[in-house]
Design a protein around this motif. Structure first.
Motif, short mmCIF file in Angstrom:
data_model
loop_
_atom_site.label_atom_id
_atom_site.label_comp_id
_atom_site.label_asym_id
_atom_site.label_seq_id
_atom_site.Cartn_x
_atom_site.Cartn_y
_atom_site.Cartn_z
N TYR A 79 22.93 36.50 13.85
CA TYR A 79 24.35 36.80 14.00
C TYR A 79 25.07 35.59 14.59
CZ TYR A 79 22.94 41.61 13.13
OH TYR A 79 22.44 42.75 12.55
N ALA A 80 26.38 35.58 14.42
CA ALA A 80 27.17 34.42 14.84
C ALA A 80 27.29 34.30 16.35
CB ALA A 80 28.56 34.47 14.20
N ALA A 81 27.15 35.40 17.08
CA ALA A 81 27.27 35.33 18.54
C ALA A 81 26.57 36.52 19.18
CB ALA A 81 28.74 35.31 18.97
N TYR A 82 25.96 36.26 20.33
CA TYR A 82 25.26 37.27 21.11
C TYR A 82 25.80 37.25 22.53
CZ TYR A 82 21.87 37.03 17.27
OH TYR A 82 21.28 37.03 16.04
N ALA A 83 26.03 38.42 23.09
CA ALA A 83 26.57 38.50 24.45
C ALA A 83 25.57 37.96 25.45
CB ALA A 83 26.91 39.96 24.79
N GLU A 84 25.98 36.91 26.16
CA GLU A 84 25.13 36.28 27.17
C GLU A 84 23.73 35.98 26.63
OE1 GLU A 84 25.30 37.89 31.16
OE2 GLU A 84 27.00 39.12 30.60
N GLY A 85 23.64 35.71 25.33
CA GLY A 85 22.35 35.42 24.74
C GLY A 85 21.48 36.62 24.51
N ASP A 86 22.02 37.82 24.64
CA ASP A 86 21.25 39.05 24.52
C ASP A 86 21.23 39.51 23.07
OD1 ASP A 86 20.17 41.58 24.60
OD2 ASP A 86 21.42 42.29 26.27
N ALA A 87 20.07 39.45 22.43
CA ALA A 87 19.97 39.78 21.01
C ALA A 87 20.23 41.25 20.74
CB ALA A 87 18.60 39.39 20.47
N THR A 88 20.19 42.07 21.76
CA THR A 88 20.48 43.49 21.55
C THR A 88 21.97 43.77 21.53
OG1 THR A 88 20.45 44.06 23.91
CG2 THR A 88 18.33 44.07 22.74
N ARG A 89 22.78 42.75 21.86
CA ARG A 89 24.23 42.96 21.93
C ARG A 89 24.98 41.84 21.20
NH1 ARG A 89 26.96 43.25 26.89
NH2 ARG A 89 25.47 41.87 27.90
N PRO A 90 24.83 41.76 19.88
CA PRO A 90 25.62 40.75 19.15
C PRO A 90 27.09 41.08 19.25
CG PRO A 90 24.51 42.25 17.63
CD PRO A 90 23.98 42.55 18.99
N THR A 91 27.89 40.05 19.46
CA THR A 91 29.34 40.24 19.58
C THR A 91 30.07 39.83 18.31
OG1 THR A 91 29.53 38.05 20.62
CG2 THR A 91 29.30 39.94 22.08
N ASP A 92 29.40 39.18 17.39
CA ASP A 92 29.97 38.85 16.08
C ASP A 92 28.87 39.08 15.06
OD1 ASP A 92 30.98 37.78 13.76
OD2 ASP A 92 31.80 35.98 14.70
N LEU A 93 29.01 40.13 14.27
CA LEU A 93 27.99 40.52 13.30
C LEU A 93 28.06 39.72 12.00
CD1 LEU A 93 28.04 44.38 13.84
CD2 LEU A 93 26.27 42.78 14.56
N GLY A 94 28.99 38.78 11.92
CA GLY A 94 28.98 37.86 10.80
C GLY A 94 27.76 36.95 10.89
N ARG A 95 27.38 36.36 9.74
CA ARG A 95 26.24 35.45 9.71
C ARG A 95 26.67 34.19 8.98
NH1 ARG A 95 23.26 39.82 6.65
NH2 ARG A 95 25.42 40.51 6.56
N GLU A 96 26.73 33.09 9.71
CA GLU A 96 27.32 31.85 9.19
C GLU A 96 26.25 30.93 8.61
OE1 GLU A 96 30.06 30.04 11.91
OE2 GLU A 96 30.92 31.98 12.51
N GLY B 248 29.45 28.81 0.83
CA GLY B 248 30.31 29.78 1.47
C GLY B 248 29.96 29.85 2.95
N TRP B 249 30.96 29.93 3.80
CA TRP B 249 30.69 29.66 5.21
C TRP B 249 30.13 30.85 5.97
CZ3 TRP B 249 33.07 31.41 9.83
CH2 TRP B 249 34.19 32.23 9.69
N ARG B 250 30.14 32.07 5.33
CA ARG B 250 29.79 33.24 6.14
C ARG B 250 29.51 34.44 5.24
NH1 ARG B 250 31.87 35.57 11.39
NH2 ARG B 250 32.52 37.71 11.03
N ARG B 251 28.68 35.33 5.75
CA ARG B 251 28.54 36.66 5.17
C ARG B 251 29.09 37.64 6.21
NH1 ARG B 251 25.91 38.52 0.75
NH2 ARG B 251 24.85 36.53 0.42
N ASP B 252 30.04 38.45 5.82
CA ASP B 252 30.70 39.35 6.75
C ASP B 252 29.77 40.46 7.22
OD1 ASP B 252 33.13 38.06 6.93
OD2 ASP B 252 34.07 39.19 5.31
N PRO B 253 30.13 41.16 8.29
CA PRO B 253 29.25 42.21 8.82
C PRO B 253 28.84 43.26 7.79
CG PRO B 253 30.93 41.69 10.43
CD PRO B 253 31.29 40.92 9.20
N ASP B 254 29.70 43.56 6.80
CA ASP B 254 29.35 44.56 5.80
C ASP B 254 28.52 43.98 4.66
OD1 ASP B 254 31.18 43.08 4.38
OD2 ASP B 254 32.58 44.72 4.00
#
Length: 357
Positions: A86-103, A152-158
């Motif tokens: 995922y594009a971002a994880y809260a405080e590095g916590d893989a159980t809490r991604p904050t951006d479900l896009g994949r770049e 293409g720069w990203r795959r969206d969360p869906d």
């Protein structure tokens, strides 16, 4: 592990970093690493895969190989089934991604770090362990390649693929693919489809700017085709010369955006690394010396400085800013692994023919 491993060569570059200062910077990056190996931007902030890798490579330049390996193991443990992160994880916590896009460039960049760590350590068990991770990540990334070669720069969360391409991201993926092909060679598993993809991508970056979104106001779009290794020789020199006065502020650093009075440490260090790839070492050192004012007590670096207001902004000490500086210093002072992955002289070139109309 809290210190460099025995035998590590100290980083030092006159007017930029003393060996003690470089050690402080590496220690400060390591101090932000979580117990599970994740390296966030700074304590309490999110992690993104690209900057996580950049910081891990910096740890290797300073001889902190166990901590770097822990960062890559974090990636291996938390890779998605499709090969992405995922594009971002809260405080590095893989159980809490904050951006479900994949770049695409985020997912490709671990190949650079894995090769860098292997070249720095010779750790065959690590290379074998990480090869399936790199393979899956590259397959995901190339699933976003467009007919014209651009990524293409990203795959969206869906799951929807975003077909718009970014020049900076595609240039970064170009470097990543070359490193991935080097790892494929080491694993004795040829990847002809990757070679074709690399050739198509390079052709698009070199010859078809119209296939990318216009982000020319950003300095990264200026220097990344050089930093990523797509442009070399006279073409690279012409590109760097063409944007120099727009982006470089003497004695302060490199603007992030052409129109804004804001210099940033990460872009400055990356430009220095791009200059080194072209043999322009004196200029590279000058750029690194110009951002000494961003160094903070403890060894980390402020992200940026608004010179019109004489103010640090944002008030963040980021691991990736410090990491990019250590990587530039490592290349300039002869670190073999860093020179290999950024200089690219020994990396596979894929299909170099201009194959795509």
């Amino acid at each position: 592990m809290t210190s460099a491993e025995p035998g590590a060569e100290p980083l030092a570059l006159s007017g930029v970093l003393t060996a003690a200062e470089a050690d402080d910077t590496a220690r400060a990056i390591a101090g932000e690493q979580r117990a599970d190996g994740a390296i966030p931007w700074f304590a309490g902030h999110h992690l993104d895969p690209w900057d996580h890798v950049e910081a891990a490579m910096a740890l290797d330049t300073a001889g902190r190989h166990e901590q770097a390996a822990a960062a890559y193991d974090w990636l291996a443990r938390h890779q998605n089934p499709d090969g992405s992160w995922y594009a971002a994880y809260a405080e590095g916590d893989a159980t809490r991604p904050t951006d479900l896009g994949r770049e695409s460039n985020f997912c490709a960049y671990p190949a650079v770090g894995v090769l860098h760590h292997y070249l720095a350590t010779g750790d065959e068990a690590f290379r074998r362990r990480m090869w399936p991770v790199v393979h899956a990540a590259v397959e995901f990334t190339l699933g976003l390649q467009q007919e014209g070669g651009q990524l293409g720069w990203r795959r969206d969360p869906d799951g929807t693929p975003v077909t718009d391409a970014l020049l900076t991201g595609s240039s970064s993926v170009y470097q990543s693919l070359r490193c991935a092909l080097a790892l494929a060679d080491l694993a004795a598993t040829p990847q002809p489809d990757w070679e074709l993809a690399l050739g198509r991508l390079g052709h698009a970056v070199r010859h078809h700017p119209e296939r990318f979104l216009d982000k020319s106001r950003y300095s990264m779009d200026w220097y990344y085709p050089v930093l990523g290794g797509v442009l070399r020789g006279s073409a690279a020199r012409a590109r760097l010369a063409g944007g120099w006065d727009d982006f470089v502020i003497p004695d302060l650093g490199v603007r992030c955006v052409r129109t804004n009075p804001w210099v940033t440490g990460g872009e400055s260090a990356e430009l220095a690394l791009a200059l080194w790839t072209m043999g322009l070492e004196r200029r590279a050192v000058e750029v690194l010396r110009s951002i000494g004012h961003l160094r903070a007590e403890g060894g980390l670096y402020w992200t940026g400085y608004v010179y019109a207001d004489e103010a640090v902004w944002p008030a963040e000490l980021t691991t990736w800013t410090a990491g990019s500086l250590l990587l530039a210093v490592a290349a300039l002072t002869g670190d073999t692994a860093t020179r290999a992955v950024f200089g690219g002289a020994g990396l596979p070139r894929g299909l170099e023919a201009d194959c795509c109309a």
